[in-house]
Design an enzyme around this catalytic site. Structure first.
Site, PDB file in Angstrom:
ATOM      1  N   GLY A  37     -33.649 -16.222 -34.049  1.00 41.85           N
ATOM      2  CA  GLY A  37     -32.834 -15.271 -33.166  1.00 41.85           C
ATOM      3  C   GLY A  37     -31.379 -15.783 -33.336  1.00 41.85           C
ATOM      4  CG  LEU A  38     -29.355 -18.483 -32.108  1.00 36.78           C
ATOM      5  CD1 LEU A  38     -29.315 -20.008 -31.989  1.00 36.78           C
ATOM      6  CD2 LEU A  38     -28.640 -18.262 -30.614  1.00 36.78           C
ATOM      7  CB  CYS A  39     -28.915 -12.859 -36.136  1.00 41.97           C
ATOM      8  SG  CYS A  39     -30.734 -12.484 -35.701  1.00 41.97           S
ATOM      9  N   GLY A  40     -27.237 -11.844 -33.185  1.00 40.48           N
ATOM     10  CA  GLY A  40     -26.785 -10.752 -32.579  1.00 40.48           C
ATOM     11  C   GLY A  40     -27.911  -9.764 -31.977  1.00 40.48           C
ATOM     12  CB  SER A  95     -26.560  -9.681 -37.542  1.00 44.89           C
ATOM     13  OG  SER A  95     -26.670  -9.674 -36.105  1.00 44.89           O
TER      14      SER A  95
END
Length: 295
Positions: A89-92, A250
């Site tokens: 995660g941590l990609c908008g 992203s």
């Protein structure tokens, strides 16, 4: 009102988070260039292959000798959705936007009375879709052992799709991924794989006029029987490369935003800390002066 110690701890914590997000932004920026080059290099090959197949298949679509990958099963009852996301995660909104597109597509098919089956590629897509489509998910493929993405992994995915198609498990297959445009623009995309959607018309593969009679050796059917499975692998590989670039773009954008937000929070908390400290000093001075006057 929070104490000075609490404010110091909060500022220290946000500064540590800011260092992490800044480091993640720099790592994503370093990975993005290579991923972007790979995605852009794959596009002309994938597009040209679709064009060549479109030229070959122009006279065969709907015909008796058309390969099943081109003509399909003749039914439209069971749909296979291949949803490609990331493992991290941590990609908008990268993962959620692809999953949302697949979810909307699945809901529309279910509302029409169709049967839906889902293969997820990447842990995040599986985590999002299993909340609503646990019964429809038939397989999840992990990306953790396939970094960076290579052609062999795309070939493995394509072989699984072909095996299920040959076994009669579905009629239509659709691939979901995110097309990379720029660091701030990634477009969730749905591409039908089976029956193959090929461009119509275009230039002749031999350089002759499109309406002229052409003879192929071997026949168009034999060429398509060989190239269509390869085209499936190429399109999956392209989607994985587009996803890799979109993910890093992203993440770079999201971590840049998080770093700037952390900076704003640090400024705000520092201002509160200074005001609180000043108020405490003023209060102590007043108490000292009042005590002196009392004596």
């Amino acid at each position: 009102m929070p104490s000075l110690k609490d404010l110091r701890n909060r500022i220290t914590s946000v500064k540590a988070t800011q260092k992490i997000t800044k480091a993640m932004q720099m790592v994503a920026a370093a990975k993005l260039r290579r991923a972007q080059n790979a995605a852009e290099s794959a596009r002309p090959y994938a597009e040209k292959m679709s064009q060549v197949l479109g030229n070959l298949a122009g006279n065969l679509v709907g015909g008796v000798g058309a390969p099943r990958l081109l003509s399909g099963t003749g039914e439209d009852r069971t749909h296979l959705l291949v949803v490609c996301t990331a493992d991290r995660g941590l990609c908008g909104a990268f993962n959620s936007s692809i999953a949302r597109l697949a979810r909307d597509h699945a809901n529309r098919l279910l509302a029409e009375g169709k049967t839906v089956k889902i293969i997820t590629v990447g842990k995040k897509g599986y985590d999002i879709l299993r909340r609503q489509f646990r019964q429809q998910i038939i397989e999840n493929m992990d990306l953790r052992g396939n970094k960076p993405v290579d052609y062999d992994f795309a070939s493995e995915i394509a072989e699984k799709i072909l095996a299920r198609f040959d076994a009669g498990e579905f009629d239509v297959a659709t691939l979901f991924y995110s097309e990379f445009r720029s660091v701030i623009s990634q477009i969730p995309t749905a591409q039908q794989l089976i029956p193959a959607e090929l461009p119509e018309g275009g230039e002749s593969t031999t350089g002759a006029p499109a309406d002229s009679a052409m003879e192929f050796e071997p026949s168009e059917e034999a060429i398509l029987a060989t190239l269509l499975p390869r085209n499936l692998t190429v399109q999956v590989f392209r989607a994985l490369l587009e996803n890799a670039a979109s993910e890093q773009g992203s993440r770079m954008s999201a971590m840049d935003s998080a770093t700037r937000n952390a900076g704003e929070m640090i400024k705000k908390q520092t201002l509160i800390y200074n005001r609180t400290r000043q108020a405490m000093i003023t209060k102590e001075l007043i108490e000292i002066i009042s005590g002196a006057e009392a004596l």
